[in-house]
Each structure stands twice: as structure tokens, then as C-alpha cells.
Write a protein that holds these residues in place. Structure first.
Motif, PDB file in Angstrom:
ATOM      1  N   ILE A   1       5.838  18.682  -5.352  1.00  0.00           N
ATOM      2  CA  ILE A   1       5.223  18.884  -4.414  1.00  0.00           C
ATOM      3  C   ILE A   1       3.835  19.296  -4.577  1.00  0.00           C
ATOM      4  CG2 ILE A   1       7.177  18.557  -2.755  1.00  0.00           C
ATOM      5  CD1 ILE A   1       6.769  21.826  -2.400  1.00  0.00           C
ATOM      6  N   ASN A   2       3.784  19.980  -5.709  1.00  0.00           N
ATOM      7  CA  ASN A   2       2.556  20.707  -6.036  1.00  0.00           C
ATOM      8  C   ASN A   2       1.685  19.387  -6.564  1.00  0.00           C
ATOM      9  OD1 ASN A   2       1.902  23.955  -6.064  1.00  0.00           O
ATOM     10  ND2 ASN A   2       4.054  23.404  -5.928  1.00  0.00           N
ATOM     11  N   ALA A   3       2.256  18.458  -7.021  1.00  0.00           N
ATOM     12  CA  ALA A   3       1.462  17.314  -7.542  1.00  0.00           C
ATOM     13  C   ALA A   3       1.495  16.204  -6.671  1.00  0.00           C
ATOM     14  CB  ALA A   3       2.175  17.119  -9.239  1.00  0.00           C
ATOM     15  N   ARG A   4       1.605  16.461  -5.289  1.00  0.00           N
ATOM     16  CA  ARG A   4       1.911  15.381  -4.206  1.00  0.00           C
ATOM     17  C   ARG A   4       0.695  14.561  -4.489  1.00  0.00           C
ATOM     18  NH1 ARG A   4      -2.265  15.811  -0.075  1.00  0.00           N
ATOM     19  NH2 ARG A   4      -1.990  17.712   1.094  1.00  0.00           N
ATOM     20  N   THR A   5      -0.440  15.088  -4.645  1.00  0.00           N
ATOM     21  CA  THR A   5      -1.527  14.022  -4.642  1.00  0.00           C
ATOM     22  C   THR A   5      -1.505  13.028  -5.875  1.00  0.00           C
ATOM     23  OG1 THR A   5      -3.052  15.819  -3.604  1.00  0.00           O
ATOM     24  CG2 THR A   5      -4.112  14.000  -4.690  1.00  0.00           C
ATOM     25  N   GLU A   6      -1.102  13.652  -6.986  1.00  0.00           N
ATOM     26  CA  GLU A   6      -1.038  12.874  -8.249  1.00  0.00           C
ATOM     27  C   GLU A   6      -0.111  12.008  -7.989  1.00  0.00           C
ATOM     28  OE1 GLU A   6      -3.712  16.107  -8.452  1.00  0.00           O
ATOM     29  OE2 GLU A   6      -1.433  16.293  -7.956  1.00  0.00           O
ATOM     30  N   ILE A   7       1.358  12.444  -7.381  1.00  0.00           N
ATOM     31  CA  ILE A   7       2.418  11.437  -7.589  1.00  0.00           C
ATOM     32  C   ILE A   7       1.956  10.243  -6.499  1.00  0.00           C
ATOM     33  CG2 ILE A   7       4.736  11.200  -6.490  1.00  0.00           C
ATOM     34  CD1 ILE A   7       5.246  13.942  -7.753  1.00  0.00           C
ATOM     35  N   LEU A   8       1.575  10.647  -5.227  1.00  0.00           N
ATOM     36  CA  LEU A   8       1.063   9.405  -4.539  1.00  0.00           C
ATOM     37  C   LEU A   8       0.043   8.471  -5.085  1.00  0.00           C
ATOM     38  CD1 LEU A   8       0.504  11.589  -1.152  1.00  0.00           C
ATOM     39  CD2 LEU A   8       2.526   9.853  -1.448  1.00  0.00           C
ATOM     40  N   ALA A   9      -0.799   9.004  -5.892  1.00  0.00           N
ATOM     41  CA  ALA A   9      -1.810   8.044  -6.663  1.00  0.00           C
ATOM     42  C   ALA A   9      -0.792   7.302  -7.604  1.00  0.00           C
ATOM     43  CB  ALA A   9      -2.759   8.585  -7.367  1.00  0.00           C
ATOM     44  N   TYR A  10       0.039   7.878  -8.324  1.00  0.00           N
ATOM     45  CA  TYR A  10       0.870   7.145  -9.347  1.00  0.00           C
ATOM     46  C   TYR A  10       1.780   6.222  -8.788  1.00  0.00           C
ATOM     47  CZ  TYR A  10       4.547   6.866 -12.960  1.00  0.00           C
ATOM     48  OH  TYR A  10       5.442   6.198 -13.847  1.00  0.00           O
ATOM     49  N   LEU A  11       2.270   6.328  -7.709  1.00  0.00           N
ATOM     50  CA  LEU A  11       3.260   5.523  -7.007  1.00  0.00           C
ATOM     51  C   LEU A  11       2.263   4.282  -6.132  1.00  0.00           C
ATOM     52  CD1 LEU A  11       5.753   7.848  -5.212  1.00  0.00           C
ATOM     53  CD2 LEU A  11       5.948   6.629  -7.368  1.00  0.00           C
ATOM     54  N   GLY A  12       1.058   4.272  -6.259  1.00  0.00           N
ATOM     55  CA  GLY A  12       0.393   3.452  -5.628  1.00  0.00           C
ATOM     56  C   GLY A  12       0.152   3.253  -4.110  1.00  0.00           C
ATOM     57  N   ALA A  13       0.383   4.490  -3.751  1.00  0.00           N
ATOM     58  CA  ALA A  13       0.017   4.531  -2.278  1.00  0.00           C
ATOM     59  C   ALA A  13      -1.314   4.286  -1.730  1.00  0.00           C
ATOM     60  CB  ALA A  13       0.505   6.120  -1.711  1.00  0.00           C
ATOM     61  N   GLN A  14      -1.479   3.386  -0.810  1.00  0.00           N
ATOM     62  CA  GLN A  14      -2.705   3.280   0.107  1.00  0.00           C
ATOM     63  C   GLN A  14      -2.841   4.445   1.028  1.00  0.00           C
ATOM     64  OE1 GLN A  14      -5.208   1.043  -0.872  1.00  0.00           O
ATOM     65  NE2 GLN A  14      -3.698   0.752  -2.553  1.00  0.00           N
ATOM     66  N   LEU A  15      -3.372   5.560   0.726  1.00  0.00           N
ATOM     67  CA  LEU A  15      -3.460   6.676   1.786  1.00  0.00           C
ATOM     68  C   LEU A  15      -5.034   6.697   2.267  1.00  0.00           C
ATOM     69  CD1 LEU A  15      -2.225   9.674  -0.453  1.00  0.00           C
ATOM     70  CD2 LEU A  15      -0.998   8.253   1.221  1.00  0.00           C
ATOM     71  N   ARG A  16      -4.810   7.004   3.419  1.00  0.00           N
ATOM     72  CA  ARG A  16      -5.941   7.158   4.300  1.00  0.00           C
ATOM     73  C   ARG A  16      -6.609   8.699   4.295  1.00  0.00           C
ATOM     74  NH1 ARG A  16      -6.954   4.703  10.302  1.00  0.00           N
ATOM     75  NH2 ARG A  16      -9.161   5.572  10.554  1.00  0.00           N
ATOM     76  N   GLY A  17      -7.754   8.983   3.945  1.00  0.00           N
ATOM     77  CA  GLY A  17      -8.458  10.138   3.791  1.00  0.00           C
ATOM     78  C   GLY A  17      -8.991  10.518   5.211  1.00  0.00           C
ATOM     79  N   GLU A  18      -8.763  11.713   5.726  1.00  0.00           N
ATOM     80  CA  GLU A  18      -9.449  11.983   6.933  1.00  0.00           C
ATOM     81  C   GLU A  18     -10.130  13.113   7.146  1.00  0.00           C
ATOM     82  OE1 GLU A  18      -9.102  10.429  10.299  1.00  0.00           O
ATOM     83  OE2 GLU A  18      -8.082   8.608   9.842  1.00  0.00           O
ATOM     84  N   CYS A  19      -9.893  14.162   6.135  1.00  0.00           N
ATOM     85  CA  CYS A  19     -10.550  15.419   6.164  1.00  0.00           C
ATOM     86  C   CYS A  19     -12.201  15.283   6.060  1.00  0.00           C
ATOM     87  CB  CYS A  19     -10.343  16.124   5.076  1.00  0.00           C
ATOM     88  SG  CYS A  19      -8.521  16.500   4.843  1.00  0.00           S
TER      89      CYS A  19
END
Length: 357
Positions: free
Chosen positions: A87-105
Motif C-alpha cells: 500500500i505504500n507503493a500503491r502508486t507504483e503498483i497501479l502503474a505496474y498493473l496498467g491501471a488507467q487512473l484519473r488524476g484530479e488533485c
């Protein structure tokens, strides 16, 4: 109501154990929620424990005290350390899994020419199912300094400030080179910077030394005496790019790259062009204005343009909560005093903070 926890331990393992014991249920919920998110968005099979072990190895090599803190937290919470690594690497794991994430910040910093008290505000937008999974963590150190961070239960840090004159805001970015492995987690990098650095030069050296595998913008703000400075450090696997305030001291960042050459591999504008709309709206509302305060910035962020350009983001109540975005917190950093205010939800929920234009 924002939950604030102040550690009483300064030794890393003991601090982690204390946090884990106090928040075991919340930490377990973070792990479960992220495991569900990973499974929902993954484009490839994965072993969460193996990915977490990779992350722990990166953390151990980069910041040994934070590695010990995570081991202590896992012990205190009665949970596998690999899950906390994940979970500390949640950004890195999401990228590794190929997730199409929306950024909103969305982040805004304004420097006054001869003032040591810059304005620094951001909205933190993330999945609505994590709305009850964050806190303000106050972390005393043996030398008498203090790190304060807005983070998630089980994650070491995110946006925050220290009493050495340094603060940081956080925006996720997306680059075509992201996700090829698991690098130094950006959340760990931010926390370690706040724990150990006292000015922008030191912070830039640290950020430049980290081999990251997923992109983020860390906007650094410094204030000492009557001087202030700011820079957005756009981290990506090709190395950092720097973005400075304009001639009037205004620095705005949303979720697309502003520096070259990284912007050539930016995947966000094609997938979610609202980042460009939000950036443009904030610049038009705040440029060429003197005497800006956090209230002025929050008022500028009080914008509800639906799915296009929403700065204050709300989930659709008619749809399942999972998978929808919401503004989880609005964060005001006072670097000069080494403190922050984290308002639960978006600016619209705090009318007392909204200045009249």
C-alpha cells in the motif's frame, strides 16, 4: 471532522508499533480496499505479497529508518509487512498493473516578493471509498523537529510540512514509461524528505537521487525569515523536471506534465483532458492578483463543472461508491510556522473558509 494522531515515540520501530497498535483496524481496511482496487483495475495477473516485498526492498535500500518503521507498524497491527509495502507503493503498483487512473488533485502556491509566508493550498482527490481512510499524522523527531503529513492509514506520508521550513504538495502524473518495475515509492520519498531535509536544495538533491517507477509532481515550498521559494518537481522514470512560479510568484499544478522532455510522453491529457481545464481555470482566477490568501485560493477551487474541470469533486450518489472520485481533503500548508490544516472534503463544505471575491 479531521482525525489527528500525534506519535509519542521517536525511534522508528517503536513509532511504527505504536501507530500499528492504535490503528490496526484502519490499516487492515486500507490493505483490503487497495487489494480490491488493484484487482478491479489490473490488466495483468499479480501477486500482492511479491509486489509488496519488492517495495519493501526498495524502501530498505532508500530509507532504512522508514523500513524499520514499517516493520514495527506491521508488528503492531498484526499484519504481514509485505502488505504494508504494497500500500505504500500503491502508486507504483497501479502503474505496474496498467491501471488507467484519473488524476484530479490541484495545487496552488503563491509567493509574495518580500514575505516569508507563502500561500500553499491543494485539493486531494482520490477514490471515494477511501474517504474515511486518511488522517493527519504528527511525527516528532529526536532532534526536536516535527513532521506533519496528511496520509492514509498504513502509508508513511504524502503532502505535508516540517518545522525546518519545508513543505510539499502532491499531484499524481502519468507517463508512458511508468510501471515497468517497482521503484522507490513516491509516498515514502515525500516522507523521508520531510523527515530529513530542511531546504529546497537538499530536497532537490534527494528527489533527484531516487529511482522512481511511477510519476508524480511534488511541489516544494520553503520559507525562512523573509524569503520564500517554490518549485514543482515532476518525477518520472526518466528523471525529474522542474517547474518554477511565474514572474508574479504563482505556481499552479494539476495532473499533466509542464516540463520537457517528460511532457512528450504524458498520457494524461489524451485520457483525461480535464486536467488542462482545471489548470486553465485556476490560472485565470488567480493570475495577476495581489494579496492572495488561502481563503482566496479555496474560493477559486470551489468549482463544480461536472466531469469536465471539477476542482471540487463529488461522487454521483446514484452510482456505486467504488470507482468514483471525490475530493477527500483540502490542505492548507503554512510553511513558515511548520503547520497545516486539512479540511475534510472539498472547499464547498467549508463556507467559513471561502473568501468573497
Amino acid at each position: 471532522m479531521t482525525y489527528v494522531f500525534r506519535s509519542t515515540q521517536t525511534e522508528p520501530a517503536a513509532r511504527g508499533r505504536e501507530f500499528g497498535q492504535q490503528h490496526a483496524e484502519k490499516i487492515l481496511a486500507s490493505v483490503e480496499n487497495y487489494h480490491a482496487l488493484f484487482e478491479r483495475v489490473a490488466s495483468r495477473p499479480f501477486d500482492l505479497c511479491a509486489l509488496g516485498a519488492n517495495a519493501l526492498a526498495q524502501i530498505e535500500a532508500f530509507a532504512q529508518p522508514l523500513y524499520q518503521e514499517l516493520l514495527g507498524m506491521a508488528e503492531g497491527a498484526g499484519i504481514k509487512a509485505e502488505y504494508l509495502g504494497a500500500i505504500n507503493a500503491r502508486t507504483e503498483i497501479l502503474a505496474y498493473l496498467g491501471a488507467q487512473l484519473r488524476g484530479e488533485c490541484s495545487t496552488v502556491v503563491r509567493l509574495e516578493p518580500f514575505s516569508g509566508k507563502p500561500v500553499a493550498v491543494q485539493t486531494w482527490d482520490w477514490y471515494a471509498e477511501f474517504a474515511d481512510q486518511w488522517l493527519v499524522w504528527e511525527i516528532p523527531h529526536a532532534d526536536g523537529s516535527l513532521t506533519t503529513t496528511v496520509t492514509e492509514f498504513g502509508i508513511l506520508g504524502k503532502a505535508g510540512v516540517n518545522t525546518r521550513g519545508l513543505g510539499v504538495h502532491f499531484n499524481i502524473l502519468h507517463h508512458e514509461r511508468d510501471g515497468r518495475d517497482i521503484g522507490v515509492p513516491v509516498h515514502v520519498l515525500s516522507r523521508w524528505m520531510l523527515d530529513t531535509r530542511s531546504d529546497i536544495n537538499q530536497a532537490l538533491q534527494l528527489l533527484g537521487s531516487a529511482a522512481v517507477s511511477a510519476s508524480s509532481s511534488l511541489t516544494l515550498i520553503a520559507a525562512v525569515d523573509n524569503s520564500s521559494a517554490a518549485v514543482s518537481v515532476e518525477l518520472h522514470p526518466g528523471g525529474p523536471g522542474l517547474v518554477f512560479p511565474d514572474r508574479d510568484g504563482l505556481l499552479v499544478h494539476t495532473n499533466h506534465f509542464l516540463s520537457t522532455p517528460a511532457r512528450e510522453g504524458d498520457t494524461e491529457p489524451r485520457a483525461y483532458p480535464d486536467t488542462l481545464v482545471r489548470y486553465d481555470l485556476l490560472v485565470r482566477r488567480l493570475a495577476n492578483r495581489q494579496g492572495l490568501t488561502p481563503r482566496h485560493v479555496l474560493a477559486a477551487m470551489n468549482s463544480h463543472l461536472g466531469s469536465i474541470g471539477a476542482l471540487c469533486c463529488h461522487p454521483d450518489p446514484g452510482q456505486p461508491r467504488a470507482g468514483q472520485y471525490a475530493t477527500l481533503a483540502s490542505i492548507v500548508i503554512d510553511v513558515a510556522s511548520g503547520t497545516l490544516t486539512a479540511l475534510s472534503g472539498g472547499p464547498c463544505g467549508h463556507p467559513q473558509w471561502l473568501a468573497h471575491h
